[in-house]
Design a protein around this motif. Structure first.
Motif, short mmCIF file in Angstrom:
data_model
loop_
_atom_site.label_atom_id
_atom_site.label_comp_id
_atom_site.label_asym_id
_atom_site.label_seq_id
_atom_site.Cartn_x
_atom_site.Cartn_y
_atom_site.Cartn_z
N HIS A 95 0.80 -1.22 0.00
CA HIS A 95 0.00 0.00 0.00
C HIS A 95 0.84 1.28 0.00
O HIS A 95 0.29 2.37 -0.06
N GLY A 96 2.16 1.15 0.07
CA GLY A 96 3.03 2.33 0.04
C GLY A 96 2.80 3.27 1.20
O GLY A 96 2.92 4.49 1.06
N LYS A 97 2.52 2.73 2.39
CA LYS A 97 2.15 3.56 3.53
C LYS A 97 3.23 4.56 3.93
O LYS A 97 2.94 5.64 4.46
N GLU A 98 4.48 4.23 3.67
CA GLU A 98 5.57 5.13 4.06
C GLU A 98 5.49 6.47 3.32
O GLU A 98 6.02 7.47 3.78
N ALA A 99 4.79 6.50 2.20
CA ALA A 99 4.61 7.77 1.46
C ALA A 99 3.86 8.79 2.29
O ALA A 99 3.95 10.01 2.02
N LEU A 100 3.12 8.35 3.31
CA LEU A 100 2.29 9.24 4.12
C LEU A 100 2.93 9.56 5.46
O LEU A 100 2.30 10.20 6.31
N ASN A 101 4.17 9.17 5.66
CA ASN A 101 4.87 9.39 6.93
C ASN A 101 5.40 10.82 7.00
O ASN A 101 6.31 11.18 6.25
N PRO A 102 4.87 11.67 7.90
CA PRO A 102 5.35 13.05 7.98
C PRO A 102 6.79 13.17 8.47
O PRO A 102 7.40 14.24 8.35
N ASP A 103 7.32 12.08 9.03
CA ASP A 103 8.71 12.06 9.46
C ASP A 103 9.55 11.14 8.59
O ASP A 103 10.67 10.75 8.97
N GLY A 104 9.03 10.80 7.42
CA GLY A 104 9.74 9.93 6.50
C GLY A 104 10.85 10.65 5.76
O GLY A 104 11.09 11.86 5.94
N LEU A 105 11.52 9.92 4.89
CA LEU A 105 12.70 10.43 4.20
C LEU A 105 12.41 11.69 3.40
O LEU A 105 13.15 12.68 3.49
N VAL A 106 11.35 11.69 2.62
CA VAL A 106 11.06 12.86 1.77
C VAL A 106 10.84 14.10 2.62
O VAL A 106 11.42 15.16 2.35
N CYS A 107 10.04 13.97 3.67
CA CYS A 107 9.75 15.14 4.51
C CYS A 107 10.99 15.61 5.25
O CYS A 107 11.22 16.82 5.39
N GLN A 108 11.82 14.68 5.70
CA GLN A 108 13.07 15.07 6.34
C GLN A 108 13.95 15.85 5.37
O GLN A 108 14.54 16.88 5.73
N ALA A 109 14.05 15.33 4.15
CA ALA A 109 14.90 15.98 3.16
C ALA A 109 14.37 17.37 2.80
O ALA A 109 15.14 18.33 2.68
N VAL A 110 13.07 17.48 2.61
CA VAL A 110 12.48 18.79 2.28
C VAL A 110 12.80 19.81 3.37
O VAL A 110 13.24 20.93 3.09
N ARG A 111 12.57 19.43 4.62
CA ARG A 111 12.82 20.37 5.72
C ARG A 111 14.29 20.78 5.78
O ARG A 111 14.61 21.97 5.94
N GLN A 161 3.67 16.14 2.14
CA GLN A 161 4.89 16.71 1.60
C GLN A 161 4.86 18.24 1.63
O GLN A 161 5.88 18.90 1.91
N THR A 162 3.70 18.80 1.35
CA THR A 162 3.57 20.26 1.37
C THR A 162 3.72 20.80 2.79
O THR A 162 4.36 21.85 3.00
N ARG A 163 3.16 20.11 3.76
CA ARG A 163 3.31 20.54 5.15
C ARG A 163 4.78 20.54 5.58
O ARG A 163 5.18 21.32 6.45
N ALA A 164 5.57 19.68 4.97
CA ALA A 164 7.00 19.63 5.28
C ALA A 164 7.76 20.81 4.67
O ALA A 164 8.91 21.06 5.05
#
Length: 338
Positions: A95-111, A161-164
């Motif tokens: 289900h790709g649940k990690e895509a919705l993790n606000p503390d996941g890799l993408v959000c960490q990198a964006v911040r 992702q936008t919130r990040a």
């Protein structure tokens, strides 16, 4: 435009080519660092750089290294970076649940990147293929991609992702209706100013192979969930051009701010038609396979790498693109700034 009716010997076109200064003054297509979006892969490991074997000279970057890359982009005059994640396989599921993790890799990198270089735009990919154990861009049910269920997840992903701090969300999944749903979701969440760059014409292409190694999505899954690189039920048929215009028109009606054609070089005709037909900011993606071909030919001495980079990027501009997403961005910017 009036047809030029000059005639030899009074007219000698080579006069406008005889020196670098006159070639510069008469150049119709101008390419600069400001035309580039740096395609960059981030990973959740400890190493700052992990080389991608299929893309010599490219590496997956840690969050810390990605922040440094954002600073480098600012120094080079590159206005934006597009980030793509390579996550630990253990975090992937159907289900790709990690895509919705606000503390996941993408959000960490964006911040981290926005903290390091606030004036560099950050574009994030909205699709599930880096997060699913089957490697497809959407959710699978009985071996088929389910459209509307996938779109619901993509909306959540875009909002997270936008919130990040992401400036541009770029749905690359090619699900029907996803741009309108993401626009409505972002607006309802108070993110009316977040830009959507739609992969409005994304083709099922052989040129994505090295990228799938870069993000680790190429050989996942088994049985009905296998991903043999066949995404033709949602990515476009490479034989079609009119269909691309229909796809673009739908995305514009749904709220796309920016348009992207992918791949790049084999689809210059699509870039030209999209720009001429709609006039919106239009971009091309010089994908991993295009990058790898130039690197491989250069490594064998068959091409001058620096000339090939600038010539290929200029071709996108000549076709009508307002800019190019490319892994060559830092090298090209350095060459153009020299």
């Amino acid at each position: 435009m009036t047809t030029y009716s000059g005639r030899y010997p009074a007219s000698r076109p080579r006069r406008l080519r005889q020196n670098n200064w006159i070639r510069s003054l008469t150049r119709e297509t101008q390419l600069g660092p400001g035309d580039l979006i740096w395609a960059l892969v981030v990973h959740d490991g400890a190493e700052d750089e992990v080389p991608v074997s299929a893309m010599p000279g490219t590496a997956r970057l840690s969050v810390r290294a990605a922040a440094g890359a954002a600073k480098r982009a600012a120094t080079l005059g590159i206005p934006a970076i597009a980030i793509f994640p390579h996550i630990d396989t253990r975090k992937k599921n159907a289900h790709g649940k990690e895509a919705l993790n606000p503390d996941g890799l993408v959000c960490q990198a964006v911040r981290a990147m926005k903290d390091a270089a606030p004036d560099v735009g950050i574009m994030v990919d909205v699709a599930l293929d880096p997060f699913t154990d089957h490697g497809h861009d959407g959710l699978l049910e009985n071996g088929a991609i389910v459209n509307d269920e996938t779109v619901k997840v993509l909306v959540e992903q875009a909002i997270v992702q936008t919130r990040a701090g992401a400036d541009i969300v770029a749905p690359s999944d090619m699900m029907d209706g996803r741009v309108g749903a993401i626009r409505a979701g972002l607006d309802a969440a108070g993110h009316q100013d977040t830009l959507i760059m739609s992969y409005a014409a994304k083709y099922a292409s052989a040129f994505y192979g090295p990228y799938r190694e870069a993000i680790g999505s190429g050989k996942l899954g088994s049985g009905a969930n296998a991903n043999p690189g066949d995404k033709r039920t949602y990515q476009m048929d490479y034989a079609n051009t009119d269909e691309a215009l229909r796809e673009v028109a739908l995305d514009i009606a749904e709220g796309a701010d920016l348009l992207l054609v992918k791949p790049g070089m084999p689809y210059l005709d699509i870039v030209a038609r999209v720009k001429a037909e709609f006039g919106l900011p239009t971009y091309a993606f010089q994908v991993s396979g295009e990058y790898a071909m130039i690197k491989a030919a250069s490594a064998n001495g068959w091409l001058d790498e620096e000339r090939a980079i600038i010539e290929s990027l200029s071709a996108f501009k000549r076709a009508g693109a307002d800019g190019v997403v490319t892994y060559f961005a830092p090298k090209a910017a350095a060459l153009l700034g020299a």
